[in-house]
Structures are given as C-alpha cells and as structure tokens.
Design a protein around this motif. Structure first.
Motif, mmCIF file in Angstrom:
data_model
loop_
_atom_site.group_PDB
_atom_site.id
_atom_site.type_symbol
_atom_site.label_atom_id
_atom_site.label_comp_id
_atom_site.label_asym_id
_atom_site.label_seq_id
_atom_site.Cartn_x
_atom_site.Cartn_y
_atom_site.Cartn_z
ATOM 1 N N ARG A 1 53.880 33.561 36.940
ATOM 2 C CA ARG A 1 52.856 33.614 35.862
ATOM 3 C C ARG A 1 51.715 34.456 36.515
ATOM 4 N N LEU A 2 51.559 35.478 36.208
ATOM 5 C CA LEU A 2 50.476 36.378 36.514
ATOM 6 C C LEU A 2 49.077 36.288 36.078
ATOM 7 N N ASP A 3 48.229 35.496 36.824
ATOM 8 C CA ASP A 3 46.830 35.209 36.475
ATOM 9 C C ASP A 3 45.842 36.471 36.257
ATOM 10 N N ALA A 4 45.240 36.651 35.264
ATOM 11 C CA ALA A 4 44.365 37.691 35.039
ATOM 12 C C ALA A 4 44.979 39.091 35.388
ATOM 13 N N ILE A 5 46.261 39.404 35.020
ATOM 14 C CA ILE A 5 46.931 40.463 35.623
ATOM 15 C C ILE A 5 46.351 41.793 35.224
ATOM 16 N N ASN A 6 45.458 41.988 34.300
ATOM 17 C CA ASN A 6 44.790 43.182 33.939
ATOM 18 C C ASN A 6 43.681 43.494 34.474
ATOM 19 N N PHE A 7 43.097 42.617 35.435
ATOM 20 C CA PHE A 7 42.234 42.997 36.265
ATOM 21 C C PHE A 7 42.371 43.656 37.503
ATOM 22 N N CYS A 8 43.577 43.994 37.965
ATOM 23 C CA CYS A 8 44.165 44.428 38.969
ATOM 24 C C CYS A 8 43.486 45.603 39.647
ATOM 25 N N THR A 9 43.366 46.571 38.755
ATOM 26 C CA THR A 9 42.806 47.995 39.185
ATOM 27 C C THR A 9 41.479 48.278 38.120
ATOM 28 N N HIS A 10 40.426 48.815 38.743
ATOM 29 C CA HIS A 10 39.151 49.167 38.224
ATOM 30 C C HIS A 10 39.066 50.692 38.082
ATOM 31 N N ASP A 11 37.827 50.988 37.622
ATOM 32 C CA ASP A 11 37.729 52.550 37.259
ATOM 33 C C ASP A 11 37.218 53.008 38.775
ATOM 34 N N ALA A 12 37.638 53.980 39.397
ATOM 35 C CA ALA A 12 37.270 54.420 40.547
ATOM 36 C C ALA A 12 36.074 55.207 40.894
ATOM 37 N N GLN A 13 35.444 55.447 39.664
ATOM 38 C CA GLN A 13 34.185 56.150 39.461
ATOM 39 C C GLN A 13 33.199 55.111 39.161
ATOM 40 N N LEU A 14 33.421 53.818 39.080
ATOM 41 C CA LEU A 14 32.510 52.713 38.785
ATOM 42 C C LEU A 14 31.506 53.091 37.498
ATOM 43 N N ARG A 15 32.207 53.880 36.674
ATOM 44 C CA ARG A 15 31.129 54.046 35.366
ATOM 45 C C ARG A 15 30.872 52.492 34.593
ATOM 46 N N ASP A 16 29.430 52.675 34.037
ATOM 47 C CA ASP A 16 29.047 51.388 33.336
ATOM 48 C C ASP A 16 29.832 51.286 32.088
ATOM 49 N N ASN A 17 30.104 49.814 31.832
ATOM 50 C CA ASN A 17 30.910 49.385 30.679
ATOM 51 C C ASN A 17 29.838 49.716 29.368
ATOM 52 N N ILE B 1 55.965 30.138 39.178
ATOM 53 C CA ILE B 1 54.712 29.768 39.824
ATOM 54 C C ILE B 1 53.633 30.643 39.565
ATOM 55 N N ASP B 2 52.366 30.369 39.545
ATOM 56 C CA ASP B 2 51.162 31.180 39.570
ATOM 57 C C ASP B 2 50.881 32.126 40.676
ATOM 58 N N GLN B 3 50.655 33.460 40.067
ATOM 59 C CA GLN B 3 50.241 34.160 41.248
ATOM 60 C C GLN B 3 48.948 34.777 40.856
ATOM 61 N N VAL B 4 48.073 34.896 41.893
ATOM 62 C CA VAL B 4 46.893 35.321 41.458
ATOM 63 C C VAL B 4 46.543 36.732 42.331
ATOM 64 N N LEU B 5 46.929 37.648 41.821
ATOM 65 C CA LEU B 5 47.100 39.176 42.699
ATOM 66 C C LEU B 5 45.865 39.793 42.568
#
Length: 557
Positions: free
Chosen positions: A208-224, A107-111
C-alpha cells in the motif's frame, strides 16, 4: 534471502482483483508485551480472527524504524522493524503464519518522504557537496529570505523548512520532520526501488503506497494557483486548513511521476503474484487514479479520499461511482470508506441504527474493484471522543478545537467487553479505549448470529462465492428515490452470472419495478432483506436487495 513460493490455496497471480484487504493499524490492534502499544506478535496472536472474517489479505500500517513523530509514517530505516513493534524475525513469523492461513500480506510503504532521522537525510543536510546532497528537495530562499514558493504542507503552514547548516530550505509536504525525497534524481529512484525489493525478496505480497502522487514535484518550483473554491473532499483536508485554498498543480501529481511508477511496476512484475495499491489525495483524484492504473503498466489499483468524506448520501455516492467507472477504462479501483486518517464511517456518515451499518457494508462489498476494510468497521465502532489532553496526533493538536485529529479512529481494538482495557493490553494503552466500544467488543459479537460481525463474515463469504461480485463488470442505473441500483455481470464464469443490486439509502421503504424473472439468491445472507416478486422489488428502510436475472432481461427502475 530467496523469495518463498506462493502459499497453497491462493487464487492465482491476479488474486488482488476483487480482494478484500483488512487494514491493521498495529499499534492499536493487540499488545503482546504489556507496554500499552500493539505490535507484530500481537497481530500474530489475533491472526485467526482475521482469517475467520473471510478477507483475502492484511494491510499492515507502518512498523518500520521511526522516531514516531507521525506514528511510523516518518521512516528512519525502510528495512528495520521498530523495537516498539518487535523484530524482523517477528515479521517473518507473521508472514509465514498468514500464508499458512491463505492470507496475503500487504505492507505500507512511504516512498515520497523519509524521517529527518534517516541516514540519507542526515548526510544530505551536512553541506551542498556530499554524495547525497541532492537526494532531497533543497532550494534557495527568495531575495527577501522567504521560502522559494507558496507551497503548503498538508499539516498546515509552509511546505518549506529552513536549514541553517546548508542555508537552504527543504521541502516537506507533511511534518517538517518528514523531508521529501528528490525523485528527479535517478539515484534516489534506484535507492527506493532497492528498499522495495528488500521486502519483495522477504516474501511480501504487495504494497500500500502512502501519498504516492507526492513523489515528484515541479522542477521549476512554480507557485500553485488559488483554488476556485476551498477544496476538501478529494484531498482529505478540512475547510479550515489553508492547504485547501490552493489548487495543487505543481507540488504533486506531476506527469513525471508516471515514469517512476512504470519502473516500480516493472520491479513488481519480477515477482509474480505481487500487487500495489496507491493512495491518491488530489483535487483531481479520479483522473489521477485513472492515469495510475490504466494499461497495466503502472499501479495495479488505487484509492482516493472521495469516499472518505462527510457525504454518504445516495446521490453523492452514485455520482462518484459512475464518474470513476467512466474514467477508469481498464484500470482497477480499490474502495475504502474508512481508514486510520478519517473519522470512523459509523460517525462520519451519521449511522443511527445497526441496519444502516449493514447497508454501508453491502455498499462497499458490491462495487467493482477491490476493498480496504479498516479494523473495527466490522464491529461498527464509532469515532472516539477524546479530550485535548488525550490527543497525541500532531495534526489534531495543530487544528484543535475545530478538528480533533486522527486519534479518534485509532483507539485500541476492543476484544473483550469486560476485563482490563478491553483485552487489548494489561496496562494503560497509548490511547484510551472508549467505554462505548466495549459494548461492541469481539467477544460480545463473535457468537451472536445477529451481530454486525456475523453479518460481515456472512456477506464476505457470500461475495467470495459469486464471481460477479469479485471480478465482474458493473453498470449503474439512474438513482431513484434514494435507491442506488447497479448490476454486476461476469459472463466468463460458469455458469455466467448477472446480479441485480439495490441499496436503499432512505429511511423509508421503497418499491421499484424489476424484471419478472429476477430471483432472490438461495445463499444470500440475512442482511439482504429486499423481496423480488412478480416484477416488483420491495425494499425496507435502508434495505439491501440482490437477485439473479437472465442476461437478456431489462431492468427499468
């Protein structure tokens, strides 16, 4: 609920290695209650069709409670079945029936995010002091009121949405109605793992893990930083989408995500025989896939957008496959050339004949790794051409007319060439069913031994009979005259097996050198058309060749 025993007739706890997983987009598969939308009872009614195809598992796209702003990928309740699709009892019946046929259910999981209608977000946005205040990614505005950084949404525009109640911005990598969870918060990880455990206890075989590499973000919120060139292939966006103007260094694929994936894998390991396949969209997707699957401590397998692009030429495919193999080590890939988010492969790779569709089939089913096969590929469906007023996908509506969205690959599955709405529904379906698809309906192809559907059934049976194709090693030979040459070997099989495979992506015949003892396989399906004779391989245009060969023989192509 106690997890049921694994069904009889399955292939062991590592069944997922080399498995072929058939993706069902439920709202477009079969409508059982005459509301124009496919549902879980509809999937159950057509389960024998999937079983007869010869696949190992079914991947169900989201059927959870949702406002459907992104058609189920905006989850309002991870444990509920949306009434549009049926009930939890309907799911249980489908799971039991699939297991009785030897089919696994993934099953699809959107975590990484939820719907803004989820109870967690409704509580989080009330104020800054409630128990779930930090369960989502909230940030202060800059001094001039602008968002905290330059991060962009995949669907266009800023990835930050202002909330007047908290007087803060929240992060959304997709729609503004899909706020991102804060995986830096240990309670969030615990809660998400609890939702996963619910379905494991219910008896599902994987996720099936949707967009699984989006789970964590930079805690300092630095610009891309800006991208050196506009990115498209590896992140699944078009060049006219500003999302591709950045190198997404800080908003996704963060190293902190690895620790969460290890927790997720530990949970799955409590339920032997379960698996995970992660979707990775990134400008360094192959590196991320390697990190996520190596060592057996994180995900079981991953797939990326690298084969979901406009390019389907031999040179591109050879480079992608060889690069992947060099990076993965002991990791395990999952290959897909189509899904619910991209133009159908028959149109995207510009197939002009049935023989090309068979070539794409053989290409997909002869690689090392597992396979995701999207519903309708086995019928050779092309992308549906829809008018603007027929679109429902917010992504397509936002980028019209240069991009027509994802609706064209999501139109209803054609079951009958004649009759009401292709046999999908007795009423007008949620998306129109193209007239051109009726000529490729299941009832037209089912009994025809020369049809593409029959070719898929035959090739899937052939693949299953050869350990080298399911779990064997792979070696890629240099490309020659648009012929992709590889070999698959499984020394541990009894007898040991070495197969030579040649796929001609040219519209002209090709002749290559071959080992003198290379012999065509007696059980090769009719789609395998190459001839091995006296040290030469002759391939027709878009031809497929597979032979057995002694392990010590060299193959100088």
């Amino acid at each position: 609920m106690t997890r049921p025993l694994a069904p009889a007739g399955t292939r062991g706890q590592d069944w997922w290695r080399g498995a072929v997983i058939y993706q069902v987009y439920p709202r477009s598969f079969m409508d059982s209650n005459a509301d124009g939308v496919g549902d879980l009872p509809g999937v159950l009614a057509r389960l024998d069709y999937i079983a007869e195809l010869g696949v190992d598992a079914i991947w169900l796209s989201p059927f959870f409670t949702s406002p459907m702003k992104d058609f189920g990928y905006d989850v309002a309740d991870y444990r509920g079945v949306d009434p549009l699709f049926g009930s939890l009892d309907d799911f249980d019946r489908l799971l039991e029936a699939a297991h009785a046929r030897g089919l696994k259910i993934v099953i699809d999981q959107v975590l990484s995010h939820t719907s803004d209608q989820h109870a967690w977000f409704q509580e989080s946005r009330v104020d800054r002091d409630n128990p779930r205040a930090d369960w989502y990614v909230w940030a202060e505005a800059r001094d001039d009121g602008m968002p905290p950084n330059n991060w962009l949404s995949v669907f266009g525009g800023s990835a930050w949405q202002w909330d007047s109640r908290r007087r803060q911005y929240y992060l959304h990598n997709f729609l503004a109605s899909q706020p991102d969870l804060n995986f830096h918060h240990p309670e969030v990880q615990d809660a998400i793992l609890g939702e996963v455990r619910f379905w494991l206890e219910r008896g599902v075989d994987g996720f099936r893990l949707d967009a699984i590499n989006f789970c964590t973000h930079d805690a300092q919120l630095r610009d891309n930083p800006p991208a050196e060139t506009v990115l498209e292939a590896s992140i699944g966006v078009r060049p006219d989408n500003p999302y591709g103007f950045q190198r997404h260094r800080f908003d996704k694929s963060r190293p902190e995500n690895l620790a969460f994936l290890e927790r997720l894998r530990a949970l799955l390991d409590e339920y032997p025989g379960t698996t995970s396949v992660g979707e990775v969209g990134d400008d360094n997707a192959l590196d991320v896939m390697a990190d996520y699957t190596r060592g057996g401590k994180r995900l079981h397998m991953c797939y990326s957008f690298d084969l979901l692009t406009e390019r389907g030429d031999a040179d591109f495919l050879h480079h992608t496959l060889a690069t992947m193999e060099a990076k993965l080590g002991d990791g395990w890939p999952c290959w897909a050339i189509g899904n619910h988010d991209v133009v159908r492969v028959a149109s995207r790779w510009r197939a002009t004949s049935e023989v090309e569709l068979r070539l794409y089939m053989a290409f997909l089913l002869t690689q090392r790794g597992s396979v995701c096969l999207y519903q309708g590929e086995e019928l050779g469906l092309t992308e549906a051409e829809l008018r603007f007023e027929e679109l429902v996908d917010p992504y397509g509506i936002a980028f019209w007319p240069n991009f027509k969205g994802r609706d064209g690959c999501r139109t209803p599955h054609p079951w009958q060439a004649k009759g009401h709405n292709g046999g999908f529904s007795s009423v007008a379906p949620w998306l129109p069913l193209p007239e051109s698809h009726l000529a490729r309906a299941v009832d037209r192809q089912h009994g025809d031994p020369d049809s593409l559907l029959s070719a898929y059934r035959d090739f899937l049976a052939f693949r299953r009979a050869h350990p080298a194709l399911v779990k064997g090693e792979v070696r890629y030979h240099p490309l020659r005259d648009d012929v992709l040459c590889l070999e698959r070997k499984h020394p541990a099989s009894r007898p040991s097996e070495r197969l030579l495979i040649a796929l001609n992506f040219s519209s002209a015949p090709r002749t290559l050198a071959a080992p003198g003892d290379a012999a065509a396989l007696a059980d090769a399906p009719a789609s395998v058309t190459g001839e091995w004779r006296h040290g030469r391989l002759t391939l027709p245009a878009h031809g497929i060749a597979i032979a057995s060969c002694a392990e010590e023989a060299t193959w100088d192509v």
